[in-house]
Design an enzyme around this catalytic site. Structure first.
Site, short mmCIF file in Angstrom:
data_model
loop_
_atom_site.label_atom_id
_atom_site.label_comp_id
_atom_site.label_asym_id
_atom_site.label_seq_id
_atom_site.Cartn_x
_atom_site.Cartn_y
_atom_site.Cartn_z
N HIS A 50 0.86 -1.18 0.00
CA HIS A 50 0.00 0.00 0.00
C HIS A 50 0.90 1.23 0.00
O HIS A 50 1.87 1.29 0.74
CB HIS A 50 -0.89 -0.01 1.25
N ARG A 69 -5.81 9.54 -1.26
CA ARG A 69 -5.33 9.85 -2.61
C ARG A 69 -6.48 9.92 -3.60
O ARG A 69 -6.48 10.75 -4.52
CB ARG A 69 -4.32 8.78 -3.06
#
Length: 470
Positions: free
Chosen positions: A131, A153
């Site tokens: 991740h 994000r």
């Protein structure tokens, strides 16, 4: 979460063609777990064994099927064999053999280590998902590596290097919304080039979206960062790529059955549900969907295959002896060995790989395992003996780490989460293969099997013997 009209809003996660992740705030998985636990506790007919750890899958005496599971009662240190008409392996993943990782420290790949020793085939073990945004809270806290969710994000958060420059445009036109493997490799490349924060990481910035909006939309993430002294809403938070999820695992059919009759597998212990690269949001979907399928299929299998099966007592005895190994040796520094493992896995078989690093890792793993097998724990009371469990955890991590490294060496191309710097091309799609690892005696045998490309149309079902679509 629902909108005013009761519909389900979709959250933006990377790699999706539209915003489709159903969620509960920014802590969806925790909410699912809490509701499931409430339902288990509310049903008196469910018999629970709490504070136990699984040690081994025990075959029947004739070796043809599963007979049950050997457990250790953490509270007393006693061993307990549970005879079972069927077994569901659903221990989750937990790639905590990497320096930076999202799972809690008690997740140590025990399920896959048990499956390996039971002779079951493990597929695509090189497919470890990193991740991009693991919280970096310093070198001396387990909070480092904790995930900061994809939606940061997806909603427009920026990644910055140590020179305060947005760098994703140099790697992918989708910028921060590129898939996790692309963003993680970009971050690792920036770190390797030395464009890092004073602590060796990178930054995520959300302030341009409005601090009040960030606090409202990402309450859980803001609080997580505040606990470590960071202001996610209005400042900068240090992040690193962090080992998060396993696409590889036990080979199973779409009904969750395995080649061992009576043994089923669901969730992150199983392979095939995500191909080489899981999209954000599909992990909890995988667990709930295939957990539900297992719950439907196991009673049907038991009805068609009634009765218990006599266990292989020799395997029980061997696994008990195996678990007691450290009590026969002089106590040593288990944590030092764990630190060695964290370093070599991150440096040599992590986000970006090559043959030289993989070979170094395999040799180093052999050395760490040899050291562990002569390292003991204080003899005596096994009651809540956490040093003993640290030893067992580390052995599981070493065993699965070796399979990861061997699978990485076997795949000489770059697919999904697996990137070989010496073989950067994905190779021919039509002749794609899986890597398959199976333990034979003391050796891990690696083979390749062709990928079967299937498309399941709405309303169609797959036959029992078809593997999950890649």
């Amino acid at each position: 979460d629902r909108t005013a009209d009761g519909s389900l809003p979709g959250k933006a996660f990377a790699g999706q063609t539209f915003d489709r992740t159903v969620h509960k705030g920014d802590l969806t998985g925790i909410e699912i777990i809490n509701r499931l636990m409430e339902q288990v506790w509310a049903r008196p007919g469910i018999r629970r064994l709490e504070e136990h750890r699984a040690l081994a899958l025990i075959p029947s005496k004739d070796g043809a099927s599963i007979s049950g599971v050997l457990l250790a009662d953490i509270r007393t240190g006693e061993f307990r064999f549970i005879e079972a008409k069927a077994v569901l392996l659903a221990t989750g993943g937990g790639p905590t053999m990497y320096r930076y990782h999202t799972p809690s420290g008690d997740k140590t790949m025990d399920g896959l280590a048990m499956a390996l020793r039971a002779g079951l085939p493990l597929r695509d073990m090189e497919m470890v998902q990193f991740h991009p945004t693991g919280l970096y809270a310093g070198p001396d806290t387990r909070m480092t590596g904790t995930v900061l969710e994809e939606g940061l994000r997806g909603s427009g958060g920026y990644l910055l290097n140590g020179e305060m420059q947005r760098f994703m445009g140099d790697y992918d036109p989708k910028l921060e919304r590129a898939t996790r493997d692309v963003v993680s490799r970009a971050m690792y490349s920036e770190m390797r080039a030395g464009r890092v924060t004073p602590n060796g990481g990178l930054y995520i910035s959300m302030a341009h979206l409005g601090p009040a909006n960030v606090r409202k939309q990402f309450k859980g993430m803001v609080e997580r960062c505040e606990d470590c002294g960071f202001d996610l809403a209005g400042g900068l938070v240090e992040v690193v790529p962090t080992a998060h999820y396993f696409m590889g695992g036990v080979i199973c059919n779409v009904d969750t059955s395995t080649e061992k009759p009576g043994l089923f597998v669901a969730g992150e212990d199983a392979s095939g549900m995500h191909g080489a690269n899981r999209l954000g949001g599909n992990g909890v979907a995988n667990s709930t969907v295939f957990g539900g399928i297992a719950g439907d299929m196991i009673p049907q299998w038991i009805a068609a295959n009634p009765g218990a099966r006599q266990p292989d007592e020799s395997v029980i005895d061997a696994e008990v002896s195996r678990a007691l190994t450290p009590f026969n040796n002089k106590p040593g520094d288990i944590n030092a060995l764990r630190e060695k493992l964290l370093g070599l896995m991150w440096d040599d078989v992590g986000v970006i790989r090559d043959r030289a690093g993989i070979d170094r890792a395999i040799a180093a793993l052999d050395g760490i395992e040899a050291e562990l097998l002569v390292t003991g724990v204080p003899a005596g009371d096994r009651t809540f003996n956490l040093t003993w469990h640290d030893w067992l955890n580390l052995r599981s991590l070493i065993e699965t780490s070796r399979v990861i490294a061997l699978a990485e060496r076997a795949r000489e191309n770059s697919r999904g989460a697996h990137f070989r710097e010496d073989f950067p091309e994905p190779g021919d799609l039509e002749t794609s293969t899986f890597t398959v690892a199976r333990q034979g005696g003391a050796k891990i045998n690696m083979t390749h099997e062709p990928v079967r490309f299937t498309i399941v149309k709405p309303g169609e079902t797959l036959l029992k013997d078809q593997v999950a679509a890649e």
